[in-house]
Design an enzyme around this catalytic site. Structure first.
Site: not given
Ligand code: PLP
Length: 420
Positions: A79, A131, A205, A230
Site C-alpha cells: 500500500r 467528464y 485533467d 485511456k
Molecule cells: N477524466 C476524463 C477526461 C475521462 O474521460 C475519464 C474517464 O472516462 C476520467 C477522467 C476518469 O478516469 P477512470 O475511468 O480511469 O476513473
C-alpha cells in the site's frame, strides 16, 4: 510504518544504485547534450534488476521482509510502495517532465486524491463540460463536504477570473474538454490564478491528449492528472490514474493520501500499464492521423464537427499554441437524437462503448452514456447537444473506419448513398 516510497521517489537525480529497479531520468550519453525525444524516453528504461531483465519484474507481493526487527528495507508494505509501481512512477515522471508521479487505481482515484486537499469552506472553479465522473465527485463534495463548486465556461478567461476569491483552493481545467472539445487558455488562466490567489492549486485533467500532445506542467500548473485507462495504457485492459507534480511538498501531501487511503495501483496493473506506455507514441500518432481523416470526412459531408485538428474549430490557434497534436477524440451533431441513435447502432467497426484512447475505435452518445450522470436540466443549461455523437478513433485502417461510418450514416438516413 515507514514511508519508503517517499524517501526514494522525490529525488530523481539520485544515483540509480540506491534505487529499486527503475528508469533513471533522461540520461543521454555524456557527449549528447540534448534530452532524448519523448518517443525515445517512452521505450527506454534503465533498471538495476539483479538479472538485468528486459521487462520490469512484477513484485506480486503485499509485504516485504525486514532484515531484522530494527532494520527497515526500502519497502515494507505494498500500500505504501512497491518496486513495480515505483518503476512505473519514475518512468512516467520522466515522460511527463515531472518531479514526481503517483500511480493510482483509476482516473477517478487520481481526482479523489487531489480533491482530498480541499477543506470545508474551500471553493473550486471547474469547467462546465467536465467528464461526467468528475462532475459527480464534485457534486458529492459540494453536497457532503461543505465545498462550493463554480462551474464556468473556461473558454472565457474572464469567467474564471469572476469567480476567483481568497477562498478559491482549486481551479480544475480540461482542454480539450470531453465531449464538446472546448479549449481553454491553460497558461493564461494559470498565470492569473497564481497572481491573484497564490495558494490556489491549478490542476489539469490531460487525459484527452496524453503527454504525447500536451504537457500542462510546462505551463506552470501545479498538478496534471490523467486517466491512464485511456491513451497511456491503450488497450482497455486495466483501470489506472496518474498524478504528476513538480512541487516536492505537494507531492508529499498527495502521497500521504495515496498511502492513507490505499488507492495506489497494484503491481500487476503497474506492469500492464508500463507495457502499454511503451507503444504510446505509435498508437497515438496513428489514432490521431485517423481522427483527422474521419473529422475531415464528416465535415465534408456537412456535419458540425468538433475537433481541434480542423481549421473550423473556433479555438484552433489557441489549441495549437499549447499542444502539438489534436488527439483522437472528436464529436459531431446530426440534428436529431433518433438519427444519432441509429448511426451508433448501425456502426460495426466502431464499438458502442464509453471511454477512449484504446487501439480500437469507439462510438457513443455522451448524453446517454458517459455523461448520463449529469442532470438533463444542467445539460440543457450548458447547451449540451443531446444528439451529439462522440467518436474515439483507434489505430485501424482509416479507409475501413470511414467506410464503416459512411454505411452507418446511410443506414441511419443521415446522408444519401451518393453524397459521399
Ligand atoms: N477524466 C476524463 C477526461 C475521462 O474521460 C475519464 C474517464 O472516462 C476520467 C477522467 C476518469 O478516469 P477512470 O475511468 O480511469 O476513473
Amino acid at each position: 510504518m515507514s514511508n519508503p516510497a517517499s524517501s526514494i521517489s522525490a529525488d530523481l537525480t539520485a544515483s540509480s544504485s540506491i534505487l529499486p529497479p527503475s528508469p533513471a531520468p533522461s540520461t543521454p550519453r555524456p557527449q549528447v547534450t540534448r534530452r532524448y525525444k519523448l518517443e525515445t524516453e517512452i521505450v527506454y528504461t534503465e533498471s538495476n534488476d539483479q538479472y538485468r531483465s528486459s521487462s520490469v519484474p512484477i513484485y506480486q507481493t503485499a509485504t516485504f521482509k525486514q532484515a531484522s526487527g530494527s532494520e527497515m528495507g526500502e519497502y515494507d508494505y505494498t500500500r505504501s510502495g512497491n518496486p513495480t509501481r515505483t518503476h512505473l512512477e519514475r518512468h512516467l515522471a520522466k515522460i511527463m517532465n515531472a518531479n514526481r508521479v503517483l500511480a493510482v487505481a483509476s482516473g477517478m482515484s487520481a481526482m479523489d486524491v487531489i480533491a482530498r486537499l480541499l477543506k470545508p469552506g474551500d471553493e473550486v472553479i471547474a469547467g462546465d463540460d467536465l467528464y461526467g465522473g468528475t462532475n459527480r465527485l464534485l457534486k458529492y463534495l459540494a453536497t457532503n463536504g461543505e465545498i462550493t463548486v463554480h462551474h464556468v465556461d473556461t473558454t472565457k478567461v474572464s469567467a474564471v477570473i469572476e469567480k476567483l476569491t481568497e477562498k478559491t483552493a482549486l481551479v480544475l481545467l480540461e482542454s480539450p474538454t470531453n465531449p464538446l472539445i472546448k479549449i481553454c487558455d491553460i497558461p493564461k488562466i494559470t498565470q492569473i490564478v497564481k497572481q491573484t490567489v497564490p495558494a490556489a492549486i491549478v490542476a489539469v485533467d490531460n487525459t484527452m491528449l496524453s503527454p504525447m500532445a500536451q504537457n500542462p506542467l510546462d505551463f506552470g500548473v501545479d498538478i496534471v492528472y490523467e486517466s491512464a485507462t485511456k491513451f497511456l495504457s491503450g488497450h482497455h485492459d486495466l483501470m489506472a490514474g496518474v498524478i504528476a507534480v513538480n512541487d516536492e511538498k505537494l507531492g508529499e501531501r498527495l502521497f500521504f493520501v495515496v498511502n492513507a487511503t490505499g488507492c495506489g495501483i497494484a503491481p500487476f496493473d503497474s506492469w500492464l500499464l508500463l507495457r502499454g506506455i511503451k507503444t504510446l507514441a505509435i498508437r497515438f500518432e496513428k489514432a490521431q492521423n485517423n481522427a483527422q481523416i474521419v473529422a475531415e470526412f464528416l465535415e465534408d459531408a456537412g456535419f458540425k464537427v468538433r475537433y481541434p485538428g480542423l481549421k473550423s474549430h473556433p479555438q484552433y490557434d489557441l489549441h495549437w499554441s499549447m499542444a502539438h497534436g489534436a488527439g483522437a477524440v472528436l464529436s459531431f451533431e446530426t440534428g436529431s437524437v433518433e438519427i444519432s441513435e441509429r448511426i451508433v447502432e448501425n456502426a460495426r467497426l466502431w464499438g458502442i462503448s464509453v471511454s477512449f484512447g484504446c487501439v480500437n475505435s469507439l462510438i457513443s452518445m455522451p448524453c446517454k452514456m458517459s455523461h448520463a450522470s449529469i442532470d438533463p436540466k444542467i445539460r440543457a443549461e450548458r447547451a449540451f447537444p443531446e444528439d451529439l455523437i462522440r467518436l474515439c478513433v483507434g489505430i485501424e485502417d482509416a479507409t475501413d473506419l470511414v467506410d464503416d461510418l459512411k454505411t452507418a450514416l446511410v443506414q441511419a438516413g443521415a446522408i444519401k448513398h451518393s453524397e459521399k
